[in-house]
Each structure stands twice: as structure tokens, then as C-alpha cells.
Enzyme design. Sequence first.
Site, PDB file in Angstrom:
ATOM      1  N   ASP A 171      -9.725 -31.597  10.315  1.00 30.79           N
ATOM      2  CA  ASP A 171      -9.396 -30.746   9.174  1.00 30.79           C
ATOM      3  C   ASP A 171     -10.507 -29.737   8.900  1.00 30.79           C
ATOM      4  OD1 ASP A 171      -7.490 -30.026   7.372  1.00 30.79           O
ATOM      5  OD2 ASP A 171      -8.037 -31.487   5.835  1.00 30.79           O
ATOM      6  N   ASP A 221      -2.308 -34.652   3.875  1.00 30.27           N
ATOM      7  CA  ASP A 221      -3.313 -35.064   2.902  1.00 30.27           C
ATOM      8  C   ASP A 221      -2.780 -36.122   1.944  1.00 30.27           C
ATOM      9  OD1 ASP A 221      -5.046 -33.146   3.986  1.00 30.27           O
ATOM     10  OD2 ASP A 221      -4.165 -31.575   2.741  1.00 30.27           O
TER      11      ASP A 221
END
EC number: 3.4.23.-
Length: 403
Positions: free
Chosen positions: A219, A290
Site C-alpha cells: 500500500d 482497507d
Amino acid sequence: MIAHIYGLSYVESDDLHLCRRLCAPSRAYSLVDSSQVSTFLISILLIVYGSFRSLNMDFENQDKEKDSNSSSGSFNGNSTNNSIQTIDSTQALFLPIGASVSLLVMFFFFDSVQVVFTICTAVLATIAFAFLLLPMCQYLTRPCSPQNKISFGCCGRFTAAELLSFSLSVMLVLIWVLTGHWLLMDALAMGLCVAMIAFVRLPSLKVSCLLLSGLLIYDVFWVFFSAYIFNSNVMVKVATQPADNPLDVLSRKLHLGPNVGRDVPRLSLPGKLVFPSSTGSHFSMLGIGDIVMPGLLLCFVLRYDNYKKQASGDSCGASGPANISGRMQKVSYFHCTLIGYFVGLLTATVASRIHRAAQPALLYLVPFTLLPLLTMAYLKGDLRRMWSEPFHSKSSSSRFLEV
């Protein structure tokens, strides 16, 4: 694979369908905004609901094993249900690499694969949303319909509740394709979140740390450093670009005329949760990656809390070291990690406000969930067992939890 492609960052968008750039929040704009409150509440509810659905699936499978086999077996957190996928260490290590490859394919070849990808996403979203609706449909059909399964030949056997949930899911997906409304996209994204949390298992704390640490690096790299290599923020571009509507493409391929299938909007794919602010000036957006990836950790610790409760016959953590206070012993790993997720999400929101740029949410969510969990497990004396020991329970008398 959907979760890998959609490992998005916490950003804000000015327009749902044409969100090509990040909005710069006004200095006077309050941090407590309706869109962000909605994001917080929905993401936490999805994780809690998905975790309990996963635990209930374990109990259902255990009951089925009891019915089919008179011998008593131990509770296994890694369920024997073929539809459940358990991630091992090798998969945890290579998953960020596979996610990176998928992200690059979407970045370079999106125009070529967007229709196929949209159709595949719609099919998966239909199945996932039907799974989300199933408990409600079971409640509605229970008084007026028996739970006997209806045979559909080679397609299989289904209950009335399953048929109802699938029909409603197909109807919602069709309306989403026709309208492209953000609320319908959110509903499909919620179904994907719950289904992935419920059907994917992390067997140990070791695998959890490997997976979340690798995805944190993934990420951070694709949000912060991809622009230096590809002259564009790869993560944000893939996350926000809309896809051509399959109905429009079909109309052009079949030459159905300019007025047939041409009025449908482009589709923002359900790989994120999007909520408008109270003024309607912007949208707050959080990728389902997420939610799902920390949600898998929450699901793991919930199952471990249940395992400890079954093994001790008392509240979880009651058999810890004598120097640990009784109050800490009563705090479950699930509640501790859930609070960490909330704090991490709040920190990601503040960081996005301060830097006025896309933030890799896992950069904040992973430390705020893993570090409190590791600390509490060490203090309670459970770290060694959680790190590598699989789930086993000497008791087979667990009860089904109603969600």
C-alpha cells in the site's frame, strides 16, 4: 482477487463518476463530517458482522459434522467446509506480489479489460450480496415456508431463502448497471466485504503478521512511490477511474442504434465505500481492502476468543499470569483490536487532512491493530500459542451465535 486489486487508500473525491483528482479540503471544513462518520460506522459494522458470520459458519459446520458422525470431534477454526479458504504462510508472502501484478495490469490495460472486469465484478458482487441478505431472507421465509431445499437439476438444491436472496441481489445489480448510483455501489461493496471476511481464514498470528505487513509495504509503495516510476499515482488512478457500462458496449457492438443502451452511465466499480458529505460537495472514500484485510485479523481474534472460552469454560483470558490485573484479563482480543482499528482509521483521516493527499490507510491500520494485539497477547501469556498453534477445543458443546 477482488480484494487485492481494490486495496485502496483513504482519499476524498469531488465526483463519484469523474473522480480523477483529490479534493483539497477547506481549512474551515470540520473533521467531523457526515461522510466520514458514515465511513467509520459502516466499516466497523461490516467487520463485526462479517466476523460473527464467520464464527457462526464454523458452528454450523461443527453441527453438521456431529449429525453425520457420532464420534465427537474437536473444534477446528480452519473449517473443513470446501468453500472456506485458509491462507497459509506462502500465500501470505506472495499475495502482495500478486496484488501488485494485478494493479499494473489494471493500470496499463484497463481500457482493454474493463468490460470483462466489470462483468466479473458484477457476478461476484451478486453472489456476495446474496450472502449478505441471506439471514434476513431466512427470517422472512421461516414462518411461511419450510426449509426444505428445492432441486434445480445440475444447478443444485436451494432453499426458498437462498432463492429469494439471490433474486433480490440480481435485481439490485441490474438497477446498479442501469443507474450507476453510488448507494447501490456501496451496497454491493458491503456484500463483498462481508463475504470475504466470512469465507477467508487466517490460521495463526504468524500468518496474520506476514499478510498485513506485506500489504502495508504494498500500500505504501503504490500510493507514495509509484508516481516516481510511472509518472502517476497508480493506486489512486486504478481506484477512481470509471468503467464503460456493459450495456453501452453491447449496444455499440450490435449496432442497436444511438438511442438503445446509450443513456446508461459509466460505472464506478464496487471496490470502495463512498459516502457524500452533508453539503454534497464531496465524497469520502475507503477501499474495501482497507476493511477486509484488517477484518480478517478481527475475525481471527474473535475465533481465538471463542476458542479460549470453550477451552477454559470461563471468560476468555481467565487463565493468564497472576501478575496481570483481573480487569485486563476481562478485555477480549477482539475488543482491543477493534478499538485499534478505529484509532487507526481516525489517524488515517487526520493524515489525509493534514497532507491533503491520498494516504495508504494500511500504514495506520496495521500498526494500530497488530501492536496492541501483540502486546496484550504477550501480557496474557497467549503469544506463543496464538503465533503458531492451530485452533483446538476439547469441548464440542459450542452453541450457535445469533447475529
